[in-house]
Scaffold this motif. Structure first.
Motif, PDB file in Angstrom:
ATOM      1  N   ALA A 189       0.786  -1.200  -0.028  1.00  0.00           N
ATOM      2  CA  ALA A 189      -0.028  -0.035  -0.111  1.00  0.00           C
ATOM      3  C   ALA A 189       1.075   1.374   0.198  1.00  0.00           C
ATOM      4  O   ALA A 189       0.486   2.245  -0.545  1.00  0.00           O
ATOM      5  CB  ALA A 189      -0.847   0.188   1.007  1.00  0.00           C
ATOM      6  N   ALA A 190       1.879   1.255   0.643  1.00  0.00           N
ATOM      7  CA  ALA A 190       2.854   2.261   0.644  1.00  0.00           C
ATOM      8  C   ALA A 190       3.522   2.392  -0.834  1.00  0.00           C
ATOM      9  O   ALA A 190       3.741   3.822  -1.055  1.00  0.00           O
ATOM     10  CB  ALA A 190       4.066   1.921   1.639  1.00  0.00           C
ATOM     11  N   LEU A 191       3.813   1.466  -1.340  1.00  0.00           N
ATOM     12  CA  LEU A 191       4.248   1.709  -2.754  1.00  0.00           C
ATOM     13  C   LEU A 191       3.329   2.110  -3.674  1.00  0.00           C
ATOM     14  O   LEU A 191       3.357   3.024  -4.339  1.00  0.00           O
ATOM     15  CB  LEU A 191       4.360   0.180  -3.639  1.00  0.00           C
ATOM     16  CG  LEU A 191       4.817   0.310  -4.837  1.00  0.00           C
ATOM     17  CD1 LEU A 191       6.134   1.144  -5.213  1.00  0.00           C
ATOM     18  CD2 LEU A 191       5.023  -1.242  -5.455  1.00  0.00           C
ATOM     19  N   MET A 192       2.134   1.893  -3.712  1.00  0.00           N
ATOM     20  CA  MET A 192       0.847   2.378  -4.359  1.00  0.00           C
ATOM     21  C   MET A 192       0.695   4.014  -4.025  1.00  0.00           C
ATOM     22  O   MET A 192       0.604   4.629  -5.006  1.00  0.00           O
ATOM     23  CB  MET A 192      -0.404   1.903  -4.147  1.00  0.00           C
ATOM     24  CG  MET A 192      -1.553   2.424  -4.789  1.00  0.00           C
ATOM     25  SD  MET A 192      -1.528   2.362  -6.763  1.00  0.00           S
ATOM     26  CE  MET A 192      -2.138   0.995  -7.067  1.00  0.00           C
ATOM     27  N   SER A 193       0.652   4.095  -2.663  1.00  0.00           N
ATOM     28  CA  SER A 193       0.764   5.683  -2.282  1.00  0.00           C
ATOM     29  C   SER A 193       1.756   6.697  -2.812  1.00  0.00           C
ATOM     30  O   SER A 193       1.772   7.681  -3.159  1.00  0.00           O
ATOM     31  CB  SER A 193       0.532   5.712  -0.833  1.00  0.00           C
ATOM     32  OG  SER A 193       0.650   6.900  -0.441  1.00  0.00           O
TER      33      SER A 193
ATOM     34  N   THR B 211      12.789   2.997  -3.134  1.00  0.00           N
ATOM     35  CA  THR B 211      12.714   2.565  -1.861  1.00  0.00           C
ATOM     36  C   THR B 211      11.376   1.700  -1.582  1.00  0.00           C
ATOM     37  O   THR B 211      11.516   0.680  -0.937  1.00  0.00           O
ATOM     38  CB  THR B 211      13.081   3.771  -0.745  1.00  0.00           C
ATOM     39  OG1 THR B 211      14.221   4.389  -1.176  1.00  0.00           O
ATOM     40  CG2 THR B 211      12.919   2.904   0.497  1.00  0.00           C
ATOM     41  N   ALA B 212      10.391   2.306  -2.024  1.00  0.00           N
ATOM     42  CA  ALA B 212       9.027   1.751  -1.767  1.00  0.00           C
ATOM     43  C   ALA B 212       8.946   0.624  -2.204  1.00  0.00           C
ATOM     44  O   ALA B 212       8.386  -0.538  -1.920  1.00  0.00           O
ATOM     45  CB  ALA B 212       7.966   2.808  -2.021  1.00  0.00           C
ATOM     46  N   LEU B 213       9.365   0.405  -3.570  1.00  0.00           N
ATOM     47  CA  LEU B 213       9.280  -0.871  -4.435  1.00  0.00           C
ATOM     48  C   LEU B 213      10.171  -1.959  -3.804  1.00  0.00           C
ATOM     49  O   LEU B 213       9.825  -3.125  -3.662  1.00  0.00           O
ATOM     50  CB  LEU B 213       9.768  -0.605  -5.662  1.00  0.00           C
ATOM     51  CG  LEU B 213       9.980  -1.689  -6.699  1.00  0.00           C
ATOM     52  CD1 LEU B 213       8.636  -2.581  -7.050  1.00  0.00           C
ATOM     53  CD2 LEU B 213      10.893  -1.416  -7.892  1.00  0.00           C
TER      54      LEU B 213
END
Length: 329
Positions: A166-170, A201-203
């Motif tokens: 969810a952090a990646l999508m955000s 980084t999120a990925l």
């Protein structure tokens, strides 16, 4: 065909077509070579809006029909699909890995080392992202404190509804919103670079891979002073000529001691680290140089690369393209 003006990245449209061959050509140019077919040869309602940098390509992609893509190993990049609506099915490793993605709930990753297929429903829309191997693997190496020598073996899919996914999508949605906003981050190169680095980084946190446990583990070991001092010297003086024996003498140890200690704590030899730092310096100069008054030969030589063929080979292995292509872009 007219495209909706409120869809993501609408100001960056690069494709709007019902022709399969045209869609294949444009998507190949933006992303990677592939084969594209529509069910029964029916026309597409295909659109692609995209924005690219040296760190990543972010696109909003629609085929508007039952479509199937066959991709060979991507070689120089990773491809990430975040499904926004509809449904897709992804296979990797000749069908041995399979995932179904659903709009707003899941996504998938295609690898540089494996063949893939992706089938789209007519309603499917996706954020389609390309991450060149060099910048992404170099970023992971920086997070871990040692270089990455092998391709990342990402899980085939990720959950976008909770946790790191969810952090990646955000993060991706925030980047897209800023790129769409007049006067937004697209006009601020340094801020854009920081945001794109955050997406990388999120990925790396949002999709599992062989370095996930190491990435999430607490750091407990401190590097010896000789290693820290050597890293500092190389980072500060990489453009200057020096040999590893000279470097060892400066550090007050034997060449053998420096090599063994450095490799143990950094994961590579001093020579390999010097080469990587110089490649990164040459890359930064190529990105910012004006091709009208700069040449690859001059910029490479400034970083100690005097054999142009070897430099081009090492550069392409790290950044996925020839230095001349970076200079022209």
């Amino acid at each position: 065909m007219s495209a909706p003006t409120d869809e993501p990245l609408a100001a960056h449209a690069v494709m709007n077509t019902d022709d399969v061959d045209e869609a294949r050509h444009v998507v190949t140019e933006v992303y990677v070579p592939h084969e594209l077919d529509s069910l029964g040869g029916r026309p597409l309602d295909a659109r692609l809006n995209s924005v690219a940098s040296e760190r990543l390509t972010l696109g909003y992609l629609v085929y508007g029909a039952d479509a199937s893509l066959d991709l060979p190993p991507l070689e120089h990049c990773y491809h990430v699909n975040l499904t926004l609506s509809g449904r897709t099915e992804v296979t990797r490793r000749r069908g041995r890995e399979r995932a179904v993605t659903e709009g707003g709930r899941s996504g998938a990753v295609l690898l540089p080392t494996e063949d893939s297929t992706v089938t789209w429903t007519p309603e499917a829309t996706q954020f389609a992202m390309k991450f060149p191997r060099g910048p992404l693997e170099e970023h992971l190496g920086g997070l871990l404190g040692h270089p990455i020598h092998d391709a990342l073996d990402f899980d085939v899919s990720m959950d976008l509804t909770a946790g790191p996914g969810a952090a990646l999508m955000s993060a991706v949605r925030f980047l897209q919103t800023e790129l769409d906003r007049p006067g937004g981050i697209a006009t601020a190169p340094l801020a854009r670079a920081q945001l794109e680095t955050y997406v990388m980084t999120a990925l790396l946190h949002g999709v599992g891979h062989q370095y996930t446990n190491e990435l999430l583990a607490p750091r407990v070991e401190e590097r010896p002073a000789i290693v820290r001092q050597t890293l500092e010297f190389i980072d500060a003086h990489a453009a200057e000529p020096f040999s590893i024996p000279q470097l060892a003498k400066r550090m007050g140890v034997s060449t053998r001691t420096l090599q063994v200690t450095f490799a143990r704590h950094v994961g590579m030899t001093p020579s390999e680290y010097v080469r990587d730092v110089r490649l990164a310096g040459a890359h930064a100069d190529l990105v910012t140089a004006n091709p009208a008054d700069s040449s690859v030969t001059e910029l490479a030589a400034a970083w100690g690369f005097l054999h142009q063929g070897r430099f081009s080979e090492q550069y392409r292995a790290k950044y996925g393209r020839l230095p001349s292509q970076t200079l022209r872009s």
